[in-house]
Every structure is written in C-alpha cells, then in structure tokens.
Write an enzyme that holds these catalytic residues in place. Sequence first.
Site, short mmCIF file in Angstrom:
data_model
loop_
_atom_site.label_atom_id
_atom_site.label_comp_id
_atom_site.label_asym_id
_atom_site.label_seq_id
_atom_site.Cartn_x
_atom_site.Cartn_y
_atom_site.Cartn_z
N GLY A 1 0.78 -1.24 0.00
CA GLY A 1 0.00 0.00 0.00
C GLY A 1 0.81 1.28 0.00
N LYS B 1 -4.69 -8.75 -9.20
CA LYS B 1 -5.63 -9.66 -9.85
C LYS B 1 -5.94 -9.13 -11.25
CE LYS B 1 -8.53 -12.06 -7.58
NZ LYS B 1 -7.69 -13.26 -7.39
N ILE B 2 -6.28 -10.04 -12.12
CA ILE B 2 -6.61 -9.63 -13.49
C ILE B 2 -8.13 -9.46 -13.59
CG2 ILE B 2 -6.57 -10.36 -15.91
CD1 ILE B 2 -3.88 -11.76 -15.22
N LEU B 3 -8.55 -8.30 -14.08
CA LEU B 3 -9.97 -7.99 -14.13
C LEU B 3 -10.56 -8.47 -15.47
CD1 LEU B 3 -9.60 -4.46 -12.59
CD2 LEU B 3 -10.73 -6.41 -11.50
N ASN C 1 -3.75 1.96 -13.79
CA ASN C 1 -2.84 1.11 -13.02
C ASN C 1 -1.43 1.70 -13.06
OD1 ASN C 1 -1.87 -1.29 -11.68
ND2 ASN C 1 -1.09 -2.00 -13.65
N HIS D 1 2.56 0.45 -13.05
CA HIS D 1 3.35 -0.76 -13.27
C HIS D 1 4.84 -0.43 -13.21
CE1 HIS D 1 4.17 -4.78 -14.77
NE2 HIS D 1 5.07 -4.24 -15.57
#
Length: 188
Positions: A13, A92-94, A108, A110
């Site tokens: 976080g 997680k992959i949406l 996102n 990365h």
Amino acid sequence: MKKNIVVLISGRGSNLESIISAANKKNFPAKISLVISSNRSALGLKIAEKNHIKNFVVEQKEFSNKKLYEEDLIGKIVQQDPSLICLAGYMKILSKKFINKFKDKIINIHPSLLPDYKGLNTHERAIQAGEKYSGCTVHYVTEELDGGKIIAQERILISPSDTPETLSRKVLEREHIIYPKTIELLLS
Ligand code: GAR
C-alpha cells in the site's frame, strides 16, 4: 467539490499512501472514498484505517467463482460513483465485463517502462537483460495484461551495482510522485 476515487490494493500500500498524502491537499481534485483489498493481510488496509478511509476486504476465495467476486466488487464500487478506479499493487486480473463497466476509468501503475516487462519480477528481468533504464508507467487498464494506453511514464537509470531490491526502491520513489500527479492531471 472533490471527485471520488476508489483504490484497489493487494499488499503493502505504499502507492495508496502517496495518493492519500496528495489527496489531503486542498487543491487536489479528488478524495479516496473507498479502498478495497483483495487480500485480508494487506498492510495497505492499516494505512486506510489510519487515515479513516472506508475499506473492505473482498477475497476471491470467499466466492464460488470470479464472476461473483467481481459482481461484489462492482456493487461496492458503483456506490461511490467514482471518477477513477486506481489499481495500486492490485494483483488480480480484471475481466472484460468489469473493465467495460468502468470504461476508461480504470488506471494502473506498473514498475517498468511498458510495453517492456509486462507481468511480474520486472526489475529482476530488466537487470538480467542488461537494460540501461527501467522506470514506471501509469496506464489505462484493458483486457490485455499491462497493455492499455500509456498515460505517463518515468525513466530511471539502472546503475551497474543495482540489485532488484535497490532498483525497486528507486522506481517506487518515482511511482509515489508520478501516480498522484497523473490522477491530478486526469481529474483536473
Ligand atoms: C508497485 O511497485 C506497483 O508498481 C506494482 O506493485 C507494487 C505495489 O506496491 N504493481 C504491479 O506490479 C502491477 N502489475 P505498493 O503496494 O507498496 O503500492
């Protein structure tokens, strides 16, 4: 009035924390109205708590399939009427359905110079390949993993003495600047 953003996390976080600090400033255009963690033991949940931000744990294993997991997520997110959904270390992959529900609103961060080094262990792979630069990228989330349109990117020199750990620290420092700044630009 500040716009709502929802932040999805799975772990430490630190990016969440950087968005919270930015959002605490008067002129920042958004506030985090909800944090959702895919993992009950995510340290980021403590950060949300400490900052009095509403938070939920929604673990996929509590549901019989991914569709039901995502329906629960969608229900919780829709209530916030968010202008942006920020993935911050959300691992997680949406699905297409989820992504289409919030079209052009999911972003996102990365830890690589996308389109290079999609997926995991980015720093290790960049060092092993003898890259001169690494970096971080903020991008729209599409069905293709780490494949959506790039919004912002920062390049960082890899020094010969860098290990995946030292490089990760350097990149993370930049992530903490670039992510809130990008959110601010998108919502202003
Ligand atoms: C960050 O380095 C982020 O870029 C990365 O996970 C870390 C989360 O750290 N995300 C991905 O690899 C997504 N593909 P944090 O929980 O301290 O923000």
